[in-house]
Structure formats: structure tokens, C-alpha cells
Design an enzyme around this catalytic site. Structure first.
Site: not given
Ligand SMILES: *[C@@H]1O[C@H](CO)[C@@H](O)[C@H](O)[C@H]1NC(C)=O
Ligand SMILES: *[C@@H]1O[C@H](CO)[C@@H](O)[C@H](O)[C@H]1NC(C)=O
Length: 357
Positions: A53-54, A114, A134, A169-170, A225, A270-271
Site C-alpha cells: 500500500e505504501d 495503511h 486499522h 488514510n495517510d 488520500n 492514490d498516494n
Molecule cells: C500514500 O503515500 C504516503 C507517502 O508516501 C503514505 O504516507 C501514505 O500512507 C500513503 N497512503 C495511501 C492511502 O496509500
């Protein structure tokens, strides 16, 4: 009530509903297909099969990868497997991610990591890893770990819960215990949130958190997000996934944020991450939001990697660097750069490494 009035009310209601449906279809890019764009030197990372995810990379090339997110409404290939954080050394050509050990006392069985963010203290000696977690459906915490690089272990320091951090989320860490977080204003309930998203309500916000001060610093996003900070630390960038925008904010000494500009994109970002050398924003996106929510192995969601150069100028340059229909990489969430290495993460699928020319 007169019959005519009833018919008029029903008519107005249907017109509004129709307008919302059209708006929603537009926001999630229903039906959008993409042309593939390939990169020459790419490989999937061994051992990452349940999401990435990240991704955050330390200045020395060590990457943290969050894997195994369980999130209401989100597909998972391994719904019963606890999440984990992988460590990948980009200096090592073998590119072997290893699952990081987490210190005793932290409940790994309910770990659902996440967003990630790194904070390095002023001496440069201590690396803190902030992880949005979560632990139960409809519950968000921010876990703060210290990374012990001698033992390769994450030492759990603190769990942060707060009534106004409903559904995080972030995060972007700005101190050993303080951060900005994208968050759902009112609801942590997936159904209500989906209704809000369908109706196009701008119900998500950005919070600032420190142990002595918690407040909303920006609001009005459809679905705030990913977040990232500019290399000079003056600006915060927020991706609005279903608004398909990058929102630029100036950060002030008292941590408040003031809006600078909004850059409209075509895809569901997204990120966000920032190239530490050039300051370019890199993001991975969902070409078609519908395919992410309604997972179908025969017609999977694809992946897109976007680079935004000169966001602060009048003419930011937006380039699609990579695009795949899901045959290689599904539902990409983040794209992170370190010294010519590109890492692309996904919600529930694999992770891709590419050596850029
Ligand atoms: C998106 O990326 C950021 C920084 O790279 C990270 O901190 C975050 O958790 C990410 N969020 C999602 C929803 O992927
Ligand atoms: C995706 O692209 C690959 C080749 O690039 C093709 O073989 C495949 O049929 C495509 N899949 C879908 C679902 O369109």
C-alpha cells in the site's frame, strides 16, 4: 398534495439523482481503459503478494513497504493474514524484501498497515516510522515505531487514537509525536462513507495532531488520500482520489495550512511522494476506480504511474511514466523514487521495481 406537485417533486428528485450518478461515474472514471506504457528494466519484488500500500525510502536507500491492508470494501487475496512491514535495501542488487520483526507488546495479529511516514530526528540518529493502522474494521490508529537498524526490528513506542481521527488514510510525520493526517470527517462506517462518496459530499479533511494540539487544518475534499511534503518542507501536497486533484498547501509556523492551488488530473491519484533530489511529485493512480471496488480477476484494475514536474509553476508538466492494464500490476497506490530506482506499490497485489534510465 396535488398530483401535479407530487409528479414535480418526484421529477426533481430523479433529476438530482441522475445528476449525482453522472457526477459519480465521472469521478470514478467508470469505463475508462488505458493504453499501456512500458518501462524497460522492471521486475516484481519476490515475496510481496498481498499488497504494498505504501512505500517510504530512507536517504540511505532502505525502503519500508506496508503490506496486507484489510480495509472495508477493499479486496484482499489474504483476508485472514495479518499485515506486515517489509524492508528492502535498494543498494543490494538482489532486491529481496524481508518482513520486519516488530517488538513484543504490539498486537501483530490485528495489524492492518495503511499509510507510512518517516521522521528522522535532528541528530539524524533516530528513525521513526509512523504507520496508519486499522486494527478493527472501522477503527484507525497511528502507530509510532522506532527503527532499530542494528537488529532490523521495529520497536513499538506509541499508539495514537483520537476521537477526531475517525478514519485515517495517510500521515506525514513532522515531529517525533506529531503529524498531519488525511481523515474522514464524520464517518468511519464504510456504508455511510460510500453513500457520502456517491453523493459527492466533500466530507474528508486534513488534521494536525500533536500531543497538546489536535485540529482540522484543511477540509472540503471528496476523498483526501495520500499526502507528502515538499523537499524544502514549506508545502504539503494532498491527493483527492475521487476529486482527481493534487491540492497544494503552504505550511505555517503554527502548523496551519493555507491553500495555494489545485491541479486537476485525469486519473484517481492514490498516494503522493516527492523525489528528494528534483522535488517532482510522483504518484500512482487507479485508472478506473470502479474496477478497484468491484474486483474481477478476468478484468482486473490497472496501474498508472504519474510524474508531476514544476507543480508550483503556472504550467506543471504531468507525464504518465508507466501504465498497465493489470496483467502485471493491479491497483497501484504509490510510486517512490530513490537514485534512479522506482518502486510502485499496490493496495492488495504485488510491488514493482524499475531501474530508470
Ligand atoms: C500514500 O503515500 C504516503 C507517502 O508516501 C503514505 O504516507 C501514505 O500512507 C500513503 N497512503 C495511501 C492511502 O496509500
Ligand atoms: C492486458 O494487456 C495484455 C498485454 O498487454 C493483454 O494480453 C491482455 O489481454 C489485456 N487484458 C485485458 C483484460 O484487457
Amino acid at each position: 398534495m396535488g398530483k401535479l406537485l407530487k409528479i414535480t417533486i418526484i421529477g426533481v428528485f430523479l433529476a438530482l439523482l441522475g445528476e449525482r450518478i453522472v457526477h459519480f461515474i465521472h469521478r470514478i472514471n467508470l469505463g475508462r481503459e488505458i493504453e499501456p506504457i512500458e518501462l524497460p528494466n522492471c521486475q516484481l519484488l519476490d515475496g510481496i503478494e498481498h499488497g504494498s500500500e505504501d512505500i517510504e525510502i530512507l536517504p540511505n536507500g532502505l525502503a519500508f513497504i506496508s503490506s496486507g491492508l484489510k480495509y472495508p470494501g477493499m479486496f484482499s487475496f489474504a483476508p485472514n493474514r495479518p499485515g506486515e512491514i517489509f524492508l528492502l535495501d535498494l543498494n543490494d542488487k538482489k532486491l529481496r524484501p524481508s518482513s520486519l520483526r516488530i517488538s513484543r507488546g504490539f498486537d501483530v495479529s490485528t495489524f492492518s498497515p495503511h499509510g507510512l511516514s518517516i521522521y528522522i530526528d535532528e541528530s539524524g540518529d533516530t528513525v521513526y516510522l509512523f504507520v496508519v493502522n486499522h486494527p478493527h474494521i472501522s477503527k484507525s490508529t497511528v502507530e509510532i515505531f522506532k527503527f532499530d537498524d542494528d537488529e532490523n526490528v521495529l520497536v513499538h513506542l506509541k499508539t495514537i487514537k483520537h476521537a477526531s481521527l475517525h478514519s485515517v488514510n495517510d500521515v506525514v510525520a513532522v515531529g517525533p509525536e506529531s503529524f498531519y493526517a488525511t481523515n474522514d470527517h464524520y464517518f468511519n462506517d464504510f456504508f455511510l462513507r460510500s453513500v457520502g462518496m456517491f453523493l459527492g459530499l466533500r466530507w474528508t479533511n486534513v488534521m494536525y495532531y500533536s500531543p497538546s494540539d489536535v485540529r482540522e487544518v484543511a477540509t472540503g475534499f471528496y476523498s483526501a488520500n495520500g499526502m507528502a511534503m515538499s523537499t524544502d518542507k514549506r508545502f504539503i501536497y494532498v491527493a483527492d482520489v475521487s476529486g482527481k486533484t493534487i491540492n497544494v498547501f503552504e505550511k505555517h509556523a503554527n502548523w496551519s495550512l493555507s491553500p495555494v492551488k489545485v491541479v486537476q488530473m485525469e486519473t484517481l491519484l492514490d498516494n503522493l511522494s516527492v523525489d528528494p533530489v528534483t522535488g517532482d511529485i510522483w504518484t500512482a493512480a487507479h485508472p478506473n476506480g470502479f474496477k478497484v471496488f468491484m474486483y474481477n480477476a478476468e478484468d482486473p484494475p490497472g496501474s498508472e504511474v504519474i510524474r508531476v514536474q514544476n507543480i508550483h509553476s503556472d504550467n506543471p508538466v504531468v507525464t504518465t511514466i508507466y501504465a498497465n492494464n493489470g496483467s502485471v500490476l493491479q491497483a497501484s497506490t504509490c510510486a517512490v523514487i530513490w537514485e534512479g530506482n522506482l518502486l510502485v506499490g499496490t493496495i492488495f497485489h504485488k510491488a514493482l521495481h524499475c531501474k530508470l534510465e
